[in-house]
Design a protein around this motif. Structure first.
Motif: not given
Length: 368
Positions: A116-140
């Motif tokens: 877990k370094d800066e790149f790993r943290e950035l990738a995890d945050v990006f994955d979380t954002m994609l998951e939330q965005l996919e859920s939000h778009v599907g819900e809409q």
């Protein structure tokens, strides 16, 4: 999952480039030692010797130094290219994922391995954002499809009634007008509910101090005729419970809860209890009603738009548009609160809403 901490990307780059610099310096010193100092005569007994002549230094040291520098340059370029590629590979994967998301593919995930370094943290945050965005778009998308389906029904009924009125003038016009009025009323109610839901989701409201106990009294007073018609007893208890939010939205929230509790109740002789209280830094509203048993697997669907549980569907004039608890959930979420649904052992539902309290809410107050 717990991940072991690793070196930061900044520290990795620092160590790597320092290592290359140390290696270059070592090679340069080795060249000096092997090709220059070997031609400088030793000075035994502290005697000062004549320095090597310039011809020997140029002839022997300069070509070796140039060769070493050329080798260091090529080695530095190759090593730096490989090192930068390895260090920046996570950014390339993140960029690829962002490019795919921009093209409409939200299901891709980076899943970056390693410590877990800066790149790993950035990738995890990006994955979380994609998951939330996919859920939000599907819900809409589901919401838009369901809203279109729900709106199509009263509009189709209106069109059919108008066609009957035009093609069959001998029919009972008063009956057609009454049915048309009912269909239009349902369409208007659904449209207003959709607008209210959108307003809550956007959080486009002004916050003010709201007393949940006063809101509960106002909502129950409005719905008292409906409760009396169904022989349902309304009971409002508790104390002052203040929060910050939109008075209009919170009133709609409580009204929807109480109306649902009245409609989804026993045929007669049921009860609805509305209770407010202050708990530390939270203001709590509880709405409890009698009724038929609610299966546990039905609870997650109750707050979904247009998802009516079969056991709770009513076919009378208060059937609703399938947005009652969805609006409640949206308003609670817009006020950063929590909504909890729990079935009562004897039948019915217990709804608990917790909103952030105000300093005034924590002061002693009498019950209403």
């Amino acid at each position: 999952m717990n991940r072991r901490p690793g070196l930061s990307a900044r520290l990795k780059l620092t160590i790597s480039y320092a290592g290359f610099l140390l290696l270059a310096s070592a090679l340069l010193l080795a060249v000096v030692w092997l090709y220059l100092l070997r031609y400088v005569p030793d000075s035994p007994k502290g005697l000062l010797q004549v320095a090597p002549n310039r011809y020997l230094l140029k002839r022997m040291f300069a070509p070796a130094a140039a060769t070493a520098l050329a080798f260091l340059l090529m080695f530095g370029l190759l090593g730096g290219w490989i090192l930068a590629g390895r260090m920046l590979a996570p950014l390339t994967r993140i960029a690829d994922a962002a490019r795919m998301a921009a093209n409409g593919s939200l299901s891709h995930r980076i899943h970056l391995e390693g410590t877990k370094d800066e790149f790993r943290e950035l990738a995890d945050v990006f994955d979380t954002m994609l998951e939330q965005l996919e859920s939000h778009v599907g819900e809409q998308q589901r919401f838009a499809a369901n809203a279109s389906h729900e709106l199509r029904t009263p509009l189709a009924i209106s069109k059919t009634l108008l066609d009957l009125a035009r093609n069959g003038p001998t029919r009972d016009q008063s009956e057609l007008i009454e049915r048309l009025h009912t269909a239009n009323t349902r369409a208007i109610d659904l449209t207003e509910a959709l607008l209210l839901l959108s307003r809550a989701d956007r959080r486009s409201f002004t916050c003010e101090v709201v007393d949940l106990s006063l809101i509960a009294e106002e909502a129950t007073e409005t719905l008292l005729p409906l409760a009396e018609k169904r022989q349902i007893t309304l009971d409002v208890t508790g104390e002052k419970a203040q929060t910050l939010g939109s008075a209009a939205l919170i009133l709609r929230m409580v009204t929807n809860l109480v109306q649902n509790a009245i409609v989804h109740n026993l045929p007669s002789g049921g009860t609805v209890t509305v209770h407010t209280e202050s708990q530390h830094d939270a203001s709590v509203l509880r709405v409890e009603n009698t009724g038929h048993r609610v299966p546990a697997e039905l609870l997650p669907t109750l707050t979904e738009p247009f998802q009516r549980g079969t056991e709770r569907t009513r076919t009378d004039e208060h059937a609703g548009v399938g947005l009652g608890l969805a609006i409640v959930h949206s308003i609670v979420r817009a006020h950063d609160g929590t909504l909890d649904l729990a079935p009562r052992p004897t039948g019915g539902l217990l709804v608990t809403i917790r909103l952030s309290g105000t300093p005034q809410a924590s002061s002693p107050s009498g019950a209403h």
